[in-house]
Design an enzyme around this catalytic site. Structure first.
Site, PDB file in Angstrom:
ATOM      1  N   GLY A  13       0.777  -1.237   0.000  1.00 16.00           N
ATOM      2  CA  GLY A  13       0.000   0.000   0.000  1.00 16.00           C
ATOM      3  C   GLY A  13       0.807   1.285   0.000  1.00 16.00           C
ATOM      4  O   GLY A  13       0.370   2.294   0.564  1.00 16.00           O
ATOM      5  N   SER A  14       1.959   1.296  -0.668  1.00 14.87           N
ATOM      6  CA  SER A  14       2.719   2.560  -0.679  1.00 14.87           C
ATOM      7  C   SER A  14       2.034   3.609  -1.564  1.00 14.87           C
ATOM      8  O   SER A  14       2.042   4.805  -1.230  1.00 14.87           O
ATOM      9  CB  SER A  14       4.174   2.329  -1.098  1.00 14.87           C
ATOM     10  OG  SER A  14       4.292   2.104  -2.474  1.00 14.87           O
ATOM     11  N   ASN A  15       1.429   3.190  -2.662  1.00 19.52           N
ATOM     12  CA  ASN A  15       0.658   4.159  -3.466  1.00 19.52           C
ATOM     13  C   ASN A  15      -0.574   4.638  -2.712  1.00 19.52           C
ATOM     14  O   ASN A  15      -0.933   5.822  -2.786  1.00 19.52           O
ATOM     15  CB  ASN A  15       0.258   3.542  -4.812  1.00 19.52           C
ATOM     16  CG  ASN A  15       1.386   3.639  -5.824  1.00 19.52           C
ATOM     17  OD1 ASN A  15       1.706   4.732  -6.292  1.00 19.52           O
ATOM     18  ND2 ASN A  15       2.010   2.508  -6.126  1.00 19.52           N
ATOM     19  N   ARG A  67     -16.054 -15.304  -9.489  1.00 16.77           N
ATOM     20  CA  ARG A  67     -15.476 -13.949  -9.494  1.00 16.77           C
ATOM     21  C   ARG A  67     -16.552 -12.891  -9.327  1.00 16.77           C
ATOM     22  O   ARG A  67     -16.323 -11.849  -8.717  1.00 16.77           O
ATOM     23  CB  ARG A  67     -14.679 -13.725 -10.781  1.00 16.77           C
ATOM     24  CG  ARG A  67     -13.376 -14.509 -10.787  1.00 16.77           C
ATOM     25  CD  ARG A  67     -12.764 -14.566 -12.163  1.00 16.77           C
ATOM     26  NE  ARG A  67     -12.228 -13.273 -12.541  1.00 16.77           N
ATOM     27  CZ  ARG A  67     -11.881 -12.943 -13.791  1.00 16.77           C
ATOM     28  NH1 ARG A  67     -12.039 -13.818 -14.767  1.00 16.77           N
ATOM     29  NH2 ARG A  67     -11.399 -11.763 -14.062  1.00 16.77           N
ATOM     30  N   ARG A  93      -6.056  -8.345  -8.658  1.00  9.08           N
ATOM     31  CA  ARG A  93      -7.126  -9.206  -9.166  1.00  9.08           C
ATOM     32  C   ARG A  93      -7.600  -8.648 -10.489  1.00  9.08           C
ATOM     33  O   ARG A  93      -7.767  -7.430 -10.622  1.00  9.08           O
ATOM     34  CB  ARG A  93      -8.334  -9.234  -8.216  1.00  9.08           C
ATOM     35  CG  ARG A  93      -8.070  -9.753  -6.835  1.00  9.08           C
ATOM     36  CD  ARG A  93      -7.649 -11.185  -6.783  1.00  9.08           C
ATOM     37  NE  ARG A  93      -8.658 -12.131  -7.245  1.00  9.08           N
ATOM     38  CZ  ARG A  93      -8.404 -13.415  -7.470  1.00  9.08           C
ATOM     39  NH1 ARG A  93      -7.194 -13.896  -7.288  1.00  9.08           N
ATOM     40  NH2 ARG A  93      -9.352 -14.233  -7.881  1.00  9.08           N
ATOM     41  N   HIS A 111      -0.113   1.609 -13.149  1.00  7.66           N
ATOM     42  CA  HIS A 111       0.639   0.478 -13.690  1.00  7.66           C
ATOM     43  C   HIS A 111       2.114   0.882 -13.799  1.00  7.66           C
ATOM     44  O   HIS A 111       2.423   1.966 -14.309  1.00  7.66           O
ATOM     45  CB  HIS A 111       0.088   0.099 -15.070  1.00  7.66           C
ATOM     46  CG  HIS A 111       0.762  -1.101 -15.639  1.00  7.66           C
ATOM     47  ND1 HIS A 111       0.556  -2.371 -15.132  1.00  7.66           N
ATOM     48  CD2 HIS A 111       1.663  -1.242 -16.638  1.00  7.66           C
ATOM     49  CE1 HIS A 111       1.300  -3.235 -15.811  1.00  7.66           C
ATOM     50  NE2 HIS A 111       1.982  -2.577 -16.732  1.00  7.66           N
ATOM     51  N   ASP A 147      -4.886  -3.512 -18.119  1.00  2.00           N
ATOM     52  CA  ASP A 147      -3.875  -2.471 -18.290  1.00  2.00           C
ATOM     53  C   ASP A 147      -4.071  -1.698 -19.596  1.00  2.00           C
ATOM     54  O   ASP A 147      -3.112  -1.378 -20.324  1.00  2.00           O
ATOM     55  CB  ASP A 147      -2.451  -3.068 -18.223  1.00  2.00           C
ATOM     56  CG  ASP A 147      -2.167  -3.681 -16.872  1.00  2.00           C
ATOM     57  OD1 ASP A 147      -2.748  -3.211 -15.883  1.00  2.00           O
ATOM     58  OD2 ASP A 147      -1.383  -4.638 -16.794  1.00  2.00           O
ATOM     59  N   GLU A 176       5.641   6.952  -9.237  1.00  2.08           N
ATOM     60  CA  GLU A 176       4.255   6.540  -9.000  1.00  2.08           C
ATOM     61  C   GLU A 176       3.632   7.371  -7.869  1.00  2.08           C
ATOM     62  O   GLU A 176       2.485   7.798  -7.955  1.00  2.08           O
ATOM     63  CB  GLU A 176       4.187   5.056  -8.612  1.00  2.08           C
ATOM     64  CG  GLU A 176       4.524   4.101  -9.732  1.00  2.08           C
ATOM     65  CD  GLU A 176       4.327   2.639  -9.323  1.00  2.08           C
ATOM     66  OE1 GLU A 176       3.300   2.308  -8.714  1.00  2.08           O
ATOM     67  OE2 GLU A 176       5.220   1.817  -9.612  1.00  2.08           O
TER      68      GLU A 176
HETATM   69  C1  GAR Z   1       3.009  -0.682  -7.654  1.00  2.00           C
HETATM   70  O1  GAR Z   1       4.270  -0.603  -8.263  1.00  2.00           O
HETATM   71  C2  GAR Z   1       1.911  -0.697  -8.695  1.00  2.00           C
HETATM   72  O2  GAR Z   1       2.184   0.128  -9.797  1.00  2.00           O
HETATM   73  C3  GAR Z   1       1.901  -2.145  -9.083  1.00  2.00           C
HETATM   74  O3  GAR Z   1       2.065  -2.845  -7.891  1.00  2.00           O
HETATM   75  C4  GAR Z   1       2.822  -2.046  -6.975  1.00  2.00           C
HETATM   76  C5  GAR Z   1       2.050  -1.931  -5.688  1.00  2.00           C
HETATM   77  O4  GAR Z   1       2.822  -1.316  -4.704  1.00  2.00           O
HETATM   78  N1  GAR Z   1       0.692  -2.500  -9.756  1.00  2.00           N
HETATM   79  C6  GAR Z   1       0.613  -3.417 -10.704  1.00  2.00           C
HETATM   80  O5  GAR Z   1       1.547  -4.075 -11.075  1.00  2.00           O
HETATM   81  C7  GAR Z   1      -0.781  -3.599 -11.293  1.00  2.00           C
HETATM   82  N2  GAR Z   1      -0.729  -4.337 -12.491  1.00  2.00           N
HETATM   83  P1  GAR Z   1       2.143  -0.606  -3.460  1.00  2.00           P
HETATM   84  O6  GAR Z   1       1.227  -1.656  -2.801  1.00  2.00           O
HETATM   85  O7  GAR Z   1       3.295  -0.269  -2.568  1.00  2.00           O
HETATM   86  O8  GAR Z   1       1.392   0.579  -3.930  1.00  2.00           O
END
Ligand code: GAR
Length: 195
Positions: A13-15, A67, A93, A111, A147, A176
């Site tokens: 969950g850093s984003n 799903r 997912r 992405h 994507d 990001e």
């Molecule tokens: C991030 O780099 C995001 O862009 C990627 O997963 C990571 C999650 O990091 N997403 C994908 O690859 C989606 N296809 P986070 O949990 O620290 O935000």
């Protein structure tokens, strides 16, 4: 009125944290009203709770192969919390057309690549293998294809000599964390709509 946003996560969950931080600004047009994880053990859940944000777990394992049942439960959680916009942030997912269409134009994803390059997983490893000079991150509206969907914001980083998957991932992740809050700001303020 600030737009009520749900952030959907599967991991650290850093984003999500970058969005939470940005949304603290008084003039930010969105508030993070809910964090939902499909994995009960996701680290991001504790981080969201520590910020005083409501969290929910909709565990996809409980629904087996169904799903849509998973997505109906997810959708119910979003409705209950009067969510206006959904941000996928490391939500791992694939969503069915039913859910995607329901949230069409109101669901964003980040992405870790310069789409349409490197859709799918392992983007940093594949970028290094392809020998590209530039890599980066993209925020886009979610459409039925994975994507894919109208691009909201994109930023490149250089691929440097000696880069490893980890060093490149770290450089992209920094981008990001700036890009996603900017993109959500534009969408929540109504400055950008899907084509
Ligand atoms: C991030 O780099 C995001 O862009 C990627 O997963 C990571 C999650 O990091 N997403 C994908 O690859 C989606 N296809 P986070 O949990 O620290 O935000």
């Amino acid at each position: 009125m600030k737009k009520r946003v749900a952030v959907l996560i599967s991991g650290r969950g850093s984003n999500m944290m970058a969005l939470i931080e940005a949304a603290k600004a008084q003039d930010y047009p969105a508030e993070i009203a809910l964090v939902v994880s499909n994995r009960p053990e996701a680290l991001g859940l504790a981080r969201a709770r520590a910020e005083g944000i409501a969290t929910a777990v909709v565990d996809h394992m409980v629904f087996g192969k169904d799903r849509q049942a998973f997505e109906r439960a997810l959708d119910a959680e979003l409705q209950k919390n009067r969510i206006a916009l959904v941000c996928l942030a490391g939500f791992m997912r694939l969503l069915t057309p039913w859910f995607v269409n329901r949230w069409s134009g109101r669901m964003l994803n980040i992405h870790p690549a310069l789409l349409p390059q490197f859709k799918g997983l392992d983007t940093h490893r594949r970028a290094l293998a392809a020998g590209v000079k530039e890599h980066g991150a993209t925020v886009h509206f979610v459409s039925v294809e994975m994507d894919d969907g109208p691009i909201i914001a994109q930023q490149a980083v250089p691929v440097l000599p000696g880069d490893t998957e980890a060093s490149l991932a770290a450089r992209v992740l920094e981008v990001e964390h700036r890009l996603y809050p900017q993109a959500l700001r534009m969408v929540a303020a109504g400055q950008i709509r899907p084509a």
